[in-house]
Design a protein around this motif. Structure first.
Motif, short mmCIF file in Angstrom:
data_model
loop_
_atom_site.label_atom_id
_atom_site.label_comp_id
_atom_site.label_asym_id
_atom_site.label_seq_id
_atom_site.Cartn_x
_atom_site.Cartn_y
_atom_site.Cartn_z
N ASP A 30 29.85 10.43 11.57
CA ASP A 30 31.35 10.98 11.22
C ASP A 30 31.59 11.31 10.23
O ASP A 30 33.36 11.53 9.55
N THR A 31 30.78 11.79 9.10
CA THR A 31 30.44 11.28 7.93
C THR A 31 31.32 13.19 7.45
O THR A 31 30.92 13.89 8.34
N ALA A 32 32.68 13.42 6.84
CA ALA A 32 32.94 14.82 6.88
C ALA A 32 34.15 15.25 6.09
O ALA A 32 35.11 14.14 6.40
N GLY A 33 33.46 15.11 4.69
CA GLY A 33 34.64 15.41 3.47
C GLY A 33 34.25 16.21 2.16
O GLY A 33 32.79 15.86 2.06
N PHE A 37 22.53 12.05 -6.79
CA PHE A 37 22.84 13.05 -6.05
C PHE A 37 23.78 13.60 -5.72
O PHE A 37 24.85 12.72 -6.54
N SER A 38 24.31 15.10 -5.93
CA SER A 38 25.53 15.56 -5.95
C SER A 38 26.08 15.54 -5.21
O SER A 38 28.19 16.02 -4.92
N GLN A 39 25.91 16.35 -3.72
CA GLN A 39 26.48 15.75 -2.85
C GLN A 39 25.43 15.71 -1.32
O GLN A 39 23.85 15.68 -2.38
N PHE A 91 32.33 12.87 -4.23
CA PHE A 91 31.02 13.68 -4.04
C PHE A 91 30.81 14.15 -2.60
O PHE A 91 32.13 13.73 -1.57
N ALA A 92 30.85 15.67 -2.23
CA ALA A 92 30.66 16.01 -0.76
C ALA A 92 29.77 15.64 0.07
O ALA A 92 28.98 15.06 -0.27
N ALA A 93 30.48 15.15 1.11
CA ALA A 93 29.18 14.12 1.65
C ALA A 93 29.65 14.85 4.15
O ALA A 93 30.63 14.94 3.94
N TYR A 94 28.72 15.46 4.06
CA TYR A 94 28.53 15.71 5.87
C TYR A 94 27.76 15.28 6.49
O TYR A 94 26.61 15.38 5.89
N ALA A 104 37.47 9.93 3.92
CA ALA A 104 37.57 11.50 3.08
C ALA A 104 38.22 11.99 1.24
O ALA A 104 37.98 12.79 0.94
N ASN A 105 38.95 11.21 1.76
CA ASN A 105 39.61 11.48 0.21
C ASN A 105 39.67 10.03 -0.77
O ASN A 105 40.96 10.02 -1.69
#
Length: 486
Positions: A106-109, A37-39, A131-134, A74-75
């Protein structure tokens, strides 16, 4: 002797070489994870992501080995990594391998990474690409400003916009999810906007149209608010928009609708121009129709607004009373009329649904309790019901054989009136004369309806005596007495 020592030295070297060779052979190398996946934009509806990796040699894996997937912060830092997947012992044996994991709520970043670890032998891969994950805990439209589409501030002042909690109507407020953050925007055109600030609320001191979105980064979502247009009351008075929580027209079957206006210091509501006592809050509930208006004190200026509120509850009526009488063998025609849209009719007899009765007219032939329910199937989808009962009545013209000489008008519906044979009652042009003991006429008619005495006779004795004279249309006369028994 030398030969013996040489042999021993040779054996020791061979043993060391064997052990060293075994340790080298037991080392496991895990390649960099390849994301499927890309995000990762997870939600209750979808939270499943694949990662593929290679490892070598396959023979290095012990039977108890487990592969785990670790998620960074997230970093991209793995100092406090979260394990998001662990395989069963010995389950993964072939390379390449594909594993599946889910994101924590609680994933957000924007810069998450994952890595693969093995337990036996212990090995760790390099980190994946970022990768971005929310995790989208709330992913539906929500309301701000109590769904009122406008707001106003006095010159030099400001206006506070805030996310509604718990919201308006069926609004699922994102404030119910403390881990979420929010971004406020100001429209620059019908299709473009600029970021203004973060937070649960926004203080506005510049005219424009504002809205807020839940911060899901590069993940698209449906978690956004309604638009609110803010203006400056430069003339000393602004327009106060009023919104109805159930819409306008509204369906009172859903309960009371909540009228909301722009935020201010104090409020006063009116209905049809008349002040509503104690209606001094930003919101007012009602289930009525009418012209509702509000005055809002903004501090150095004021605002006023109105709404012509219309209830969609349909009108209807029924053609019978709550209590009805009929004789055995008779029927009572019951009809309901209504202006409901696509109405359905449900008739009940003694609490039992009459499945074959679906029209607005019903022929009742049994004594008992009835109910009809009218349901509007389009628009308001509301219902109204009527209850009525039918009891056996008293036949005013029963078929009797002879003239009675005793009656007991005590209100028990038995022998209360002087009932004559049908040949002497209404329609036969027979004269009926009744006299008291002193010979005074107390009743006279040529259209007798078996209704004497109609009033209290003020009897002075237990068995009061009266006399009657019956004269038929052909001149035949019958005379006798009537005893009134208390």
């Amino acid at each position: 002797m030398l030969t013996t020592k040489s042999n021993r030295f040779y054996l020791i070297l061979c043993f060391i070489a064997f052990v060293f060779h075994g340790e080298v052979y037991a080392q496991l190398v895990i390649g960099t994870p390849n994301l499927g996946f890309s995000q990762a934009c997870a939600s209750d509806a979808f939270n499943s992501y694949d990662v593929t990796f290679v490892f070598s040699p396959e023979s290095a894996l012990n039977a108890s080995n487990q592969f785990t997937i670790e998620l960074s912060d997230a970093n991209g830092d793995f100092s406090n990594a979260t394990v998001v997947y662990t395989s069963s012992p010995g389950w993964v044996t072939d390379s390449p391998a594909t594993l599946n994991f889910s994101l924590p709520e609680d994933t957000a970043g924007e810069n998450y990474k994952i890595r693969i670890k093995s337990s036996s032998p212990a090995a760790t891969s390099t980190a994946s690409v970022a990768f971005a994950a929310y995790y989208k805990l709330q992913d539906s439209p929500f309301t701000i400003n109590n769904l009122v589409s406008t707001g106003a501030y006095c010159t030099g002042g400001s206006y506070l916009l805030a996310i509604d909690n718990p919201g308006n109507g069926n609004n699922d407020s994102p404030l119910n999810y403390p881990s979420l953050t929010f971004n406020w925007y100001k429209e620059t055109s019908p299709t473009t906007s600029v970021f203004v600030a973060e937070g649960n609320s926004l203080t506005v001191s510049e005219e424009g149209t504002y809205f807020v979105e839940t911060n899901y980064g590069s993940c698209t979502s449906n978690s956004f608010s309604n638009r609110v247009t803010i203006s400056e009351a430069v003339s000393g008075q602004a327009n106060a928009t009023i919104a109805s929580s159930l819409g306008n027209p509204y369906c009172p079957e859903q309960g009371m609708t909540t009228l909301s206006t722009i935020g201010g210091i104090s409020y006063q509501w009116f209905k049809d121009g008349i002040m509503i006592p104690d209606a001094t809050n930003q919101m007012y509930q009602t289930d009525e129709s009418g012209i509702f208006s509000v005055q809002v004190d903004l501090g150095d200026c004021s605002a006023i607004g109105s709404i012509d509120l219309v209830s969609e509850l349909f009108e209807s009526e029924i053609n019978v009373d709550e209590a009805n009488n009929m004789l055995a063998g008779e029927t009572l025609t019951v009809t309901v009329t209504t202006n409901a849209t696509n109405p359905e009719y449900f008739w009940y007899y003694n609490n039992q649904l009459l499945t074959n009765e679906t029209q607005n007219t019903f022929e009742a032939s049994e004594f008992g309790d009835y109910e009809v329910v009218i349901t509007e199937t389009s628009g308001c989808n509301a219902s109204k019901s009527y209850q009525f009962s039918i009891e056996e009545g008293i036949d005013p013209f029963p078929d009797v054989d002879k003239i009675p000489n005793v009656i007991s008008p005590n209100g028990d519906f038995t022998n209360d009136t002087w009932v004559l044979p049908l040949q002497y009652t209404t329609g036969t042009n027979t004269e009926i004369v009744i006299l008291n003991e002193q010979g005074k006429v107390v009743f006279q008619t040529i259209d007798y309806q078996n209704n004497w005495p109609e009033n209290d006779l003020n009897l002075i004795s237990v068995n009061q005596l009266y006399y009657y004279i019956i004269t038929t249309s052909d001149g035949k006369v019958k005379k006798g007495s009537i005893t009134i028994v208390k």
